[in-house]
Design a protein around this motif. Structure first.
Motif, PDB file in Angstrom:
ATOM      1  N   VAL A   9      40.799  31.398  41.483  1.00  0.00           N
ATOM      2  CA  VAL A   9      41.490  32.217  42.480  1.00  0.00           C
ATOM      3  C   VAL A   9      42.985  31.921  42.443  1.00  0.00           C
ATOM      4  N   LYS A  10      43.349  30.654  42.392  1.00  0.00           N
ATOM      5  CA  LYS A  10      44.769  30.287  42.376  1.00  0.00           C
ATOM      6  C   LYS A  10      45.447  30.739  41.092  1.00  0.00           C
ATOM      7  N   GLN A  11      44.732  30.738  39.973  1.00  0.00           N
ATOM      8  CA  GLN A  11      45.305  31.208  38.709  1.00  0.00           C
ATOM      9  C   GLN A  11      45.607  32.710  38.793  1.00  0.00           C
ATOM     10  N   ILE A  12      44.671  33.493  39.316  1.00  0.00           N
ATOM     11  CA  ILE A  12      44.886  34.935  39.471  1.00  0.00           C
ATOM     12  C   ILE A  12      46.001  35.181  40.487  1.00  0.00           C
ATOM     13  N   ALA A  13      46.025  34.405  41.557  1.00  0.00           N
ATOM     14  CA  ALA A  13      47.094  34.531  42.559  1.00  0.00           C
ATOM     15  C   ALA A  13      48.454  34.281  41.914  1.00  0.00           C
ATOM     16  N   HIS A  14      48.539  33.282  41.068  1.00  0.00           N
ATOM     17  CA  HIS A  14      49.796  32.975  40.376  1.00  0.00           C
ATOM     18  C   HIS A  14      50.208  34.156  39.496  1.00  0.00           C
ATOM     19  N   GLU A  15      49.270  34.752  38.793  1.00  0.00           N
ATOM     20  CA  GLU A  15      49.572  35.882  37.918  1.00  0.00           C
ATOM     21  C   GLU A  15      50.045  37.089  38.723  1.00  0.00           C
ATOM     22  N   LEU A  38      46.930  43.110  35.878  1.00  0.00           N
ATOM     23  CA  LEU A  38      46.324  41.993  35.160  1.00  0.00           C
ATOM     24  C   LEU A  38      45.638  42.461  33.887  1.00  0.00           C
ATOM     25  N   GLN A  39      46.071  43.588  33.350  1.00  0.00           N
ATOM     26  CA  GLN A  39      45.379  44.177  32.204  1.00  0.00           C
ATOM     27  C   GLN A  39      45.421  43.307  30.951  1.00  0.00           C
ATOM     28  N   GLY A  40      46.430  42.460  30.830  1.00  0.00           N
ATOM     29  CA  GLY A  40      46.495  41.566  29.682  1.00  0.00           C
ATOM     30  C   GLY A  40      45.516  40.409  29.797  1.00  0.00           C
ATOM     31  N   GLU A  41      44.914  40.277  30.964  1.00  0.00           N
ATOM     32  CA  GLU A  41      43.964  39.193  31.207  1.00  0.00           C
ATOM     33  C   GLU A  41      42.559  39.665  30.828  1.00  0.00           C
ATOM     34  N   LYS A  42      41.583  39.036  31.399  1.00  0.00           N
ATOM     35  CA  LYS A  42      40.193  39.396  31.138  1.00  0.00           C
ATOM     36  C   LYS A  42      39.953  40.850  31.548  1.00  0.00           C
ATOM     37  N   ASN A  43      39.426  41.639  30.641  1.00  0.00           N
ATOM     38  CA  ASN A  43      39.167  43.049  30.950  1.00  0.00           C
ATOM     39  C   ASN A  43      38.079  43.219  31.993  1.00  0.00           C
ATOM     40  N   ASP A  44      37.220  42.230  32.127  1.00  0.00           N
ATOM     41  CA  ASP A  44      36.113  42.320  33.075  1.00  0.00           C
ATOM     42  C   ASP A  44      36.418  41.593  34.389  1.00  0.00           C
ATOM     43  N   LEU A  45      37.708  41.418  34.675  1.00  0.00           N
ATOM     44  CA  LEU A  45      38.112  40.729  35.890  1.00  0.00           C
ATOM     45  C   LEU A  45      37.499  41.419  37.096  1.00  0.00           C
ATOM     46  N   ASN A  47      36.784  42.581  40.908  1.00  0.00           N
ATOM     47  CA  ASN A  47      37.583  42.898  42.094  1.00  0.00           C
ATOM     48  C   ASN A  47      37.451  41.798  43.139  1.00  0.00           C
ATOM     49  N   LEU A  48      36.320  41.090  43.148  1.00  0.00           N
ATOM     50  CA  LEU A  48      36.095  40.025  44.118  1.00  0.00           C
ATOM     51  C   LEU A  48      37.115  38.900  43.966  1.00  0.00           C
ATOM     52  N   ILE A  49      37.351  38.445  42.754  1.00  0.00           N
ATOM     53  CA  ILE A  49      38.313  37.359  42.560  1.00  0.00           C
ATOM     54  C   ILE A  49      39.730  37.839  42.847  1.00  0.00           C
ATOM     55  N   VAL A  50      40.035  39.106  42.517  1.00  0.00           N
ATOM     56  CA  VAL A  50      41.355  39.654  42.823  1.00  0.00           C
ATOM     57  C   VAL A  50      41.538  39.717  44.336  1.00  0.00           C
ATOM     58  N   GLN A  51      40.500  40.149  45.059  1.00  0.00           N
ATOM     59  CA  GLN A  51      40.573  40.200  46.513  1.00  0.00           C
ATOM     60  C   GLN A  51      40.792  38.802  47.092  1.00  0.00           C
ATOM     61  N   GLN A  52      40.084  37.826  46.569  1.00  0.00           N
ATOM     62  CA  GLN A  52      40.244  36.455  47.049  1.00  0.00           C
ATOM     63  C   GLN A  52      41.657  35.941  46.776  1.00  0.00           C
ATOM     64  N   ALA A  53      42.201  36.281  45.609  1.00  0.00           N
ATOM     65  CA  ALA A  53      43.571  35.874  45.282  1.00  0.00           C
ATOM     66  C   ALA A  53      44.567  36.548  46.220  1.00  0.00           C
ATOM     67  N   LEU A  54      44.343  37.830  46.528  1.00  0.00           N
ATOM     68  CA  LEU A  54      45.226  38.544  47.454  1.00  0.00           C
ATOM     69  C   LEU A  54      45.124  37.966  48.862  1.00  0.00           C
ATOM     70  N   ASN A  55      43.919  37.589  49.270  1.00  0.00           N
ATOM     71  CA  ASN A  55      43.754  36.944  50.583  1.00  0.00           C
ATOM     72  C   ASN A  55      44.530  35.624  50.629  1.00  0.00           C
ATOM     73  N   TYR A  56      44.441  34.867  49.552  1.00  0.00           N
ATOM     74  CA  TYR A  56      45.179  33.602  49.456  1.00  0.00           C
ATOM     75  C   TYR A  56      46.689  33.854  49.548  1.00  0.00           C
ATOM     76  N   LEU A  57      47.185  34.840  48.782  1.00  0.00           N
ATOM     77  CA  LEU A  57      48.616  35.162  48.812  1.00  0.00           C
ATOM     78  C   LEU A  57      49.034  35.711  50.171  1.00  0.00           C
ATOM     79  N   GLY A  58      48.144  36.442  50.824  1.00  0.00           N
ATOM     80  CA  GLY A  58      48.434  36.940  52.166  1.00  0.00           C
ATOM     81  C   GLY A  58      48.561  35.804  53.163  1.00  0.00           C
ATOM     82  N   SER A  59      47.726  34.796  53.031  1.00  0.00           N
ATOM     83  CA  SER A  59      47.795  33.646  53.940  1.00  0.00           C
ATOM     84  C   SER A  59      49.083  32.853  53.749  1.00  0.00           C
TER      85      SER A  59
END
Length: 85
Positions: A9-15, A38-45, A47-59
Protein backbone atom coordinates in the motif's frame (compact mmCIF):
# COMPACT_ATOMS: atom_id res chain seq x y z
CA UNK A 1 -7.08 -13.37 0.85
CA UNK A 2 -5.53 -10.96 -1.60
CA UNK A 3 -2.10 -10.83 0.04
CA UNK A 4 -2.02 -7.02 0.19
CA UNK A 5 0.27 -5.79 2.94
CA UNK A 6 1.15 -2.41 4.38
CA UNK A 7 4.38 -2.09 2.39
CA UNK A 8 2.47 -2.76 -0.88
CA UNK A 9 0.00 0.00 0.00
CA UNK A 10 2.78 2.44 0.91
CA UNK A 11 4.66 1.65 -2.32
CA UNK A 12 1.56 2.42 -4.44
CA UNK A 13 0.91 5.53 -2.32
CA UNK A 14 4.46 6.70 -3.03
CA UNK A 15 3.96 6.17 -6.77
CA UNK A 16 0.69 8.12 -6.71
CA UNK A 17 2.36 10.93 -4.76
CA UNK A 18 5.19 11.08 -7.31
CA UNK A 19 2.67 11.20 -10.15
CA UNK A 20 0.89 14.11 -8.48
CA UNK A 21 4.16 15.99 -8.04
CA UNK A 22 4.71 15.73 -11.79
CA UNK A 23 1.04 16.36 -12.66
CA UNK A 24 -0.28 18.66 -9.90
CA UNK A 25 -3.64 19.25 -11.60
CA UNK A 26 -4.36 15.58 -12.30
CA UNK A 27 -7.64 14.14 -11.04
CA UNK A 28 -9.16 10.71 -11.61
CA UNK A 29 -11.18 7.85 -10.18
CA UNK A 30 -9.64 4.81 -8.53
CA UNK A 31 -10.05 2.92 -11.79
CA UNK A 32 -8.44 5.70 -13.81
CA UNK A 33 -5.53 6.00 -11.41
CA UNK A 34 -4.91 2.25 -11.57
CA UNK A 35 -5.11 2.25 -15.38
CA UNK A 36 -3.43 5.52 -16.37
CA UNK A 37 -1.32 6.89 -13.53
CA UNK A 38 0.22 3.54 -12.65
CA UNK A 39 0.18 2.00 -16.12
CA UNK A 40 3.93 1.40 -16.09
CA UNK A 41 3.43 -0.77 -13.02
CA UNK A 42 1.67 -4.10 -12.74
CA UNK A 43 -1.06 -4.27 -15.37
CA UNK A 44 -3.23 -6.30 -13.01
CA UNK A 45 -3.03 -3.75 -10.20
CA UNK A 46 -6.20 -4.14 -8.19
CA UNK A 47 -8.49 -1.24 -7.48
CA UNK A 48 -8.50 -2.39 -3.84
CA UNK A 49 -4.82 -1.64 -3.26
CA UNK A 50 -5.14 1.68 -5.12
CA UNK A 51 -8.11 2.59 -2.90
CA UNK A 52 -6.13 1.67 0.21
CA UNK A 53 -3.19 3.79 -0.99
CA UNK A 54 -5.54 6.73 -1.65
CA UNK A 55 -7.06 6.32 1.82
CA UNK A 56 -3.55 6.39 3.28
CA UNK A 57 -2.66 9.53 1.29
CA UNK A 58 -5.96 11.11 2.31
CA UNK A 59 -5.17 10.52 5.97
CA UNK A 60 -1.87 12.35 5.42
CA UNK A 61 -3.73 15.18 3.61
CA UNK A 62 -1.82 14.52 0.37
CA UNK A 63 -4.95 13.82 -1.70
CA UNK A 64 -8.52 14.96 -1.52
CA UNK A 65 -11.66 13.29 -2.79
CA UNK A 66 -14.56 15.04 -4.49
CA UNK A 67 -17.58 13.72 -6.35
CA UNK A 68 -17.96 14.52 -10.04
CA UNK A 69 -21.40 15.36 -11.52
CA UNK A 70 -22.08 11.63 -12.01
CA UNK A 71 -21.37 10.95 -8.34
CA UNK A 72 -18.07 9.15 -8.92
CA UNK A 73 -15.29 9.78 -6.41
CA UNK A 74 -12.44 11.71 -8.01
CA UNK A 75 -9.05 12.01 -6.33
CA UNK A 76 -6.60 14.87 -6.80
CA UNK A 77 -3.72 16.57 -5.06
CA UNK A 78 -4.70 18.39 -1.91
CA UNK A 79 -1.99 20.93 -2.71
CA UNK A 80 -3.11 21.91 -6.23
CA UNK A 81 -5.65 24.51 -5.07
CA UNK A 82 -3.44 26.23 -2.52
CA UNK A 83 -0.42 26.40 -4.86
CA UNK A 84 -2.35 28.19 -7.60
CA UNK A 85 -3.73 30.95 -5.36
Amino acid sequence: MSGINDSDVKQIAHEIECYLKNHPNAADTVEGIAKWWLQGEKNDLSNLIVQQALNYLGSKLVVKCNANPCGNKVYSSNKADSETE
